[in-house]
Design a protein around this motif. Structure first.
Motif, PDB file in Angstrom:
ATOM      1  N   GLN A  22       0.039   4.156   4.801  1.00  0.00           N
ATOM      2  CA  GLN A  22      -1.099   3.685   5.606  1.00  0.00           C
ATOM      3  C   GLN A  22      -0.815   2.306   6.199  1.00  0.00           C
ATOM      4  O   GLN A  22      -1.164   2.027   7.351  1.00  0.00           O
ATOM      5  CB  GLN A  22      -2.373   3.649   4.760  1.00  0.00           C
ATOM      6  N   MET A  23      -0.173   1.424   5.411  1.00  0.00           N
ATOM      7  CA  MET A  23       0.176   0.107   5.953  1.00  0.00           C
ATOM      8  C   MET A  23       1.202   0.261   7.078  1.00  0.00           C
ATOM      9  O   MET A  23       1.088  -0.385   8.123  1.00  0.00           O
ATOM     10  CB  MET A  23       0.705  -0.811   4.842  1.00  0.00           C
ATOM     11  N   ALA A  24       2.190   1.128   6.880  1.00  0.00           N
ATOM     12  CA  ALA A  24       3.205   1.346   7.913  1.00  0.00           C
ATOM     13  C   ALA A  24       2.565   1.905   9.186  1.00  0.00           C
ATOM     14  O   ALA A  24       2.879   1.452  10.295  1.00  0.00           O
ATOM     15  CB  ALA A  24       4.286   2.294   7.389  1.00  0.00           C
ATOM     16  N   ALA A  25       1.663   2.856   9.029  1.00  0.00           N
ATOM     17  CA  ALA A  25       0.980   3.427  10.195  1.00  0.00           C
ATOM     18  C   ALA A  25       0.145   2.363  10.903  1.00  0.00           C
ATOM     19  O   ALA A  25       0.130   2.300  12.136  1.00  0.00           O
ATOM     20  CB  ALA A  25       0.106   4.610   9.765  1.00  0.00           C
ATOM     21  N   ALA A  53      -4.379  -2.705  -0.520  1.00  0.00           N
ATOM     22  CA  ALA A  53      -3.608  -2.504   0.711  1.00  0.00           C
ATOM     23  C   ALA A  53      -4.486  -2.784   1.927  1.00  0.00           C
ATOM     24  O   ALA A  53      -4.039  -3.419   2.889  1.00  0.00           O
ATOM     25  CB  ALA A  53      -3.058  -1.082   0.762  1.00  0.00           C
ATOM     26  N   VAL A  54      -5.724  -2.349   1.881  1.00  0.00           N
ATOM     27  CA  VAL A  54      -6.677  -2.617   2.964  1.00  0.00           C
ATOM     28  C   VAL A  54      -6.851  -4.127   3.128  1.00  0.00           C
ATOM     29  O   VAL A  54      -6.813  -4.653   4.250  1.00  0.00           O
ATOM     30  CB  VAL A  54      -8.033  -1.926   2.694  1.00  0.00           C
ATOM     31  N   GLY A  61      -4.820  -9.026  10.303  1.00  0.00           N
ATOM     32  CA  GLY A  61      -5.645  -8.684  11.457  1.00  0.00           C
ATOM     33  C   GLY A  61      -5.601  -7.207  11.811  1.00  0.00           C
ATOM     34  O   GLY A  61      -5.956  -6.822  12.923  1.00  0.00           O
ATOM     35  N   ILE A  62      -5.183  -6.373  10.863  1.00  0.00           N
ATOM     36  CA  ILE A  62      -5.100  -4.929  11.101  1.00  0.00           C
ATOM     37  C   ILE A  62      -6.075  -4.222  10.163  1.00  0.00           C
ATOM     38  O   ILE A  62      -5.976  -4.337   8.951  1.00  0.00           O
ATOM     39  CB  ILE A  62      -3.656  -4.411  10.883  1.00  0.00           C
ATOM     40  N   ASP A  63      -7.011  -3.508  10.760  1.00  0.00           N
ATOM     41  CA  ASP A  63      -8.047  -2.799  10.012  1.00  0.00           C
ATOM     42  C   ASP A  63      -7.630  -1.342   9.838  1.00  0.00           C
ATOM     43  O   ASP A  63      -7.532  -0.602  10.817  1.00  0.00           O
ATOM     44  CB  ASP A  63      -9.370  -2.887  10.771  1.00  0.00           C
ATOM     45  N   ASP A 107       5.710   0.902  -5.022  1.00  0.00           N
ATOM     46  CA  ASP A 107       4.378   1.487  -4.841  1.00  0.00           C
ATOM     47  C   ASP A 107       3.324   0.412  -5.087  1.00  0.00           C
ATOM     48  O   ASP A 107       3.325  -0.230  -6.144  1.00  0.00           O
ATOM     49  CB  ASP A 107       4.200   2.644  -5.820  1.00  0.00           C
ATOM     50  N   PRO A 108       2.403   0.193  -4.145  1.00  0.00           N
ATOM     51  CA  PRO A 108       1.368  -0.826  -4.348  1.00  0.00           C
ATOM     52  C   PRO A 108       0.241  -0.399  -5.284  1.00  0.00           C
ATOM     53  O   PRO A 108      -0.588  -1.226  -5.660  1.00  0.00           O
ATOM     54  CB  PRO A 108       0.834  -1.068  -2.926  1.00  0.00           C
ATOM     55  N   ALA A 109       0.220   0.856  -5.713  1.00  0.00           N
ATOM     56  CA  ALA A 109      -0.844   1.334  -6.601  1.00  0.00           C
ATOM     57  C   ALA A 109      -0.899   0.497  -7.871  1.00  0.00           C
ATOM     58  O   ALA A 109       0.120   0.284  -8.536  1.00  0.00           O
ATOM     59  CB  ALA A 109      -0.636   2.798  -6.951  1.00  0.00           C
ATOM     60  N   GLY A 110      -2.069  -0.016  -8.190  1.00  0.00           N
ATOM     61  CA  GLY A 110      -2.272  -0.796  -9.404  1.00  0.00           C
ATOM     62  C   GLY A 110      -1.745  -2.221  -9.341  1.00  0.00           C
ATOM     63  O   GLY A 110      -1.811  -2.946 -10.330  1.00  0.00           O
ATOM     64  N   GLN A 111      -1.220  -2.638  -8.203  1.00  0.00           N
ATOM     65  CA  GLN A 111      -0.650  -3.978  -8.045  1.00  0.00           C
ATOM     66  C   GLN A 111      -1.719  -4.960  -7.557  1.00  0.00           C
ATOM     67  O   GLN A 111      -2.656  -4.573  -6.870  1.00  0.00           O
ATOM     68  CB  GLN A 111       0.491  -3.950  -7.019  1.00  0.00           C
ATOM     69  N   GLY A 112      -1.505  -6.219  -7.844  1.00  0.00           N
ATOM     70  CA  GLY A 112      -2.370  -7.286  -7.345  1.00  0.00           C
ATOM     71  C   GLY A 112      -2.007  -7.655  -5.917  1.00  0.00           C
ATOM     72  O   GLY A 112      -0.998  -7.212  -5.369  1.00  0.00           O
ATOM     73  N   ILE A 113      -2.816  -8.500  -5.322  1.00  0.00           N
ATOM     74  CA  ILE A 113      -2.657  -8.849  -3.912  1.00  0.00           C
ATOM     75  C   ILE A 113      -1.303  -9.497  -3.618  1.00  0.00           C
ATOM     76  O   ILE A 113      -0.701  -9.218  -2.581  1.00  0.00           O
ATOM     77  CB  ILE A 113      -3.831  -9.723  -3.407  1.00  0.00           C
TER      78      ILE A 113
END
Length: 158
Positions: A22-25, A53-54, A61-63, A107-113
């Protein structure tokens, strides 16, 4: 196959289609400025996007909040010129004539910012290179940013 009159198309695939793909897209939509068709999917899609990730993409600046995890289909692969996988193993169907790349990304799952920012920045770097390669020879999109000299003109010589 892509023709001069059509846009190249890219499919990003990860397991949950909630973070990396989703980030890549999101980056490709932004950096491609409508010149590249963008898809993303997951081999085992999550129920919702990874909120970290959101958040990380919003900092850029990407929603991406309008996106939703989508199941990977053979049709999505068939309709794409480039298929980029990110940790989905053998779940992606292989079709002749497609360009495949595997991006080894955490994988960003479960990771902090902070960890997700590092992953995001790596994705941006890779997407920038992808855009440059896909759009090589195409005229750049005009920027809305006006650039000029950084120092005021020297008026002492009048």
């Amino acid at each position: 196959m892509t023709t001069a009159a059509s846009r190249p198309s890219v499919l990003f695939v990860c397991v949950h289609n909630a973070g990396r793909s989703q980030m890549a897209a999101g980056y490709l939509e932004s950096l491609g400025a409508g010149r590249i068709e963008v898809r993303s999917a997951g081999s085992e899609p999550a129920d919702r996007l990874n909120p970290v990730a959101v958040e990380a993409m919003a900092e850029e600046g990407i929603d991406i909040t309008a996106s939703a995890p989508t199941v990977l289909t053979p049709d999505a692969v068939q309709a794409s010129d480039v298929v980029i996988t990110m940790g989905c193993g053998d779940a992606c169907p292989i079709f002749p004539g497609k360009r495949y790349e595997d991006w080894s990304l955490e994988d960003p799952a479960g990771q902090g910012i902070n960890a997700v920012r590092r992953i995001r920045d790596e994705i941006r770097s890779r997407v920038e290179a992808l855009v440059a390669g896909l759009l090589d020879g195409q005229a750049p999109v005009q920027s809305s940013t006006i650039t000029g000299p950084t120092d005021p003109p020297d008026r002492s010589s009048r």
